[in-house]
Design a protein around this motif. Structure first.
Motif, short mmCIF file in Angstrom:
data_model
loop_
_atom_site.label_atom_id
_atom_site.label_comp_id
_atom_site.label_asym_id
_atom_site.label_seq_id
_atom_site.Cartn_x
_atom_site.Cartn_y
_atom_site.Cartn_z
N ARG A 18 0.82 -1.21 0.00
CA ARG A 18 0.00 0.00 0.00
C ARG A 18 0.86 1.26 0.00
O ARG A 18 0.47 2.29 -0.57
N LYS A 259 -7.38 -0.32 4.49
CA LYS A 259 -7.95 -0.54 3.17
C LYS A 259 -6.92 -1.21 2.26
O LYS A 259 -5.73 -1.25 2.54
N SER A 260 -7.39 -1.71 1.12
CA SER A 260 -6.54 -2.45 0.19
C SER A 260 -5.58 -1.54 -0.57
O SER A 260 -5.77 -0.31 -0.63
N TYR A 262 -5.37 -1.50 -3.72
CA TYR A 262 -6.18 -0.96 -4.82
C TYR A 262 -6.90 0.32 -4.37
O TYR A 262 -6.89 1.33 -5.07
#
Length: 406
Positions: A18, A259-260, A262
């Motif tokens: 990330r 969160k991811s 992506y």
């Protein structure tokens, strides 16, 4: 108000993947945590001193900054470990510490006098007097409480030293309690939200049980829509960045260390484009506005920036809206073929979107799908398998390949 410096886009980094996404897709700085003193204890985080060194070195290679979170409200038994935490932060070259506790602030000023200090939103900073007091204690930046309006932020900016920076959250999950100081999780589950272990009971569906009617559950309804009375919508200010800059905000912060990769890449990419447009006196690009709904999210609102009535709750349920699945990440482009690492199943002939940093998404067809041996296949159905598709357009490594949810 004239912006004295170029405003900063600050993105979350829950782990190394990330972190790379945030850096590649346009963040000016990232914030990350370790196992201790972190309000996102469930994130992968950067546990060892070596991992922290690696993260900071990578960000500095990009010319970007790293802010280390130590924004919990620690108990007595945790305090003796803080000096070692500080030493490792200094040795790694972290650009700032994000603190919430005044005791940790005093310790940091004593043991790491040259370390830049940012006071977290957990501190509950809602007025200029608190900002001034913190500035006098050596704090460089105030991360303002999420409950403030644009008018209140402008009022703070007007009454504090120009050298003190203001940071606000512009996107991501909202908390139903004041600036994240919640006791509900600790009371119901023993997991202390103020020490990074929130069980998110605000997202649960609540009922009443009458003492003489065992097993009968009666809905607790604030409206006819449902029973999720604590469940806040997500914050999204991508179409209002110019107003934030006019109010004197120096740093625009994206929530999401859990969160991811992506999510981090797509949201950072969208806000990078919107912020660059705002700095040029232009509205956010339409493609950037569309991108914020291409990640898993709750319904959006503008939080408290325009008054309490806009900080809306989602009563019907606590589910996420999901419009796309990530199906692959680009490894390289070579001689008319795009080489990929698969993340979710897709089929030959599928219509895919590819998102590269700083660009709107491009639609391509998954034509000529082949496995890593160059054999024609009908589906890429093994996680992390190597595959390729015919593609006339070159996309850089790390670009995201996604497929609309049917």
């Amino acid at each position: 108000m004239t912006q004295k410096n170029k405003p900063e886009l600050l993105a979350p980094a829950g782990d190394l993947e990330r972190l790379r996404g945030a850096l590649d897709y346009g963040a000016d700085a990232v914030y990350l945590g370790r196992e201790s003193f972190s309000m996102r204890a469930a994130a992968s985080n950067f546990h060892s001193a070596e991992q922290l060194h690696e993260a900071v070195a990578l960000a500095h290679q990009y010319g970007k900054k790293v802010y280390l979170t130590c924004n919990t409200l620690p108990r007595n038994e945790e305090i003796p470990t803080f000096p070692q935490f500080l030493r490792e932060a200094q040795e790694a070259g972290a650009d700032a510490l994000i603190l919430a506790d005044l005791g940790l602030l005093a310790t940091a000023r004593k043991l790491a006098p040259d370390m830049e200090i940012h006071m977290s939103t957990q501190t509950g900073i809602v007025n200029y007097a608190t900002c001034q007091a913190l500035y006098d204690m050596g704090v460089k930046r105030a991360v303002l409480a999420r409950e403030l309006s644009l008018e209140e932020i402008a009022g703070i900016r007007a009454k504090i030293p120009a050298e003190m920076e203001l940071e606000v959250f512009v996107h991501g999950a909202m908390c139903m309690s004041f600036s994240g100081r919640c006791l509900l999780s600790a009371y119901l589950t023993g997991r202390d939200a103020n020490r990074g272990a929130c069980a998110q009971p605000c997202r649960w569906n609540y009922h009443v049980v009458e003492s003489k009617r065992e097993g009968q559950y009666f809905p607790v309804e604030e409206t006819d829509e449902g029973t999720y009375i604590f469940n806040a919508k997500d914050l999204c200010m991508i179409d209002h960045l110019q107003e934030l800059l006019d109010a004197g905000v120096d740093s625009l912060k994206i929530e999401g260390r859990n969160k991811s990769a992506y999510y981090v890449a797509i949201i950072t990419n969208a806000y990078r484009a919107a912020l660059d447009a705002a700095m040029a006196g232009q509205p956010a690009p339409e493609w950037a506005l569309r991108e914020v709904v291409q990640v898993s999210h709750r319904e959006y609102c503008t939080g408290f920036f325009y008054g309490r009535e806009n900080a809306a709750q989602r009563y019907a349920d606590s589910s996420y809206v999901r419009n796309c699945d990530v199906v692959a990440v680009v490894n390289r482009w070579e001689q008319g073929r795009l080489y990929l690492t698969q993340r979710n199943r897709f089929f030959a002939g599928d219509s895919l979107e590819i998102v590269a940093a700083g660009q709107p998404p491009v639609t391509v067809a998954a034509q000529g799908l082949e496995n890593e041996d160059g054999e024609s296949i009908e589906t890429a159905n093994h996680a992390m398998m190597q595959c390729s598709i015919a593609c006339e357009t070159a996309f850089p490594a790390g670009s995201v390949v996604r497929k609309p949810v049917e």
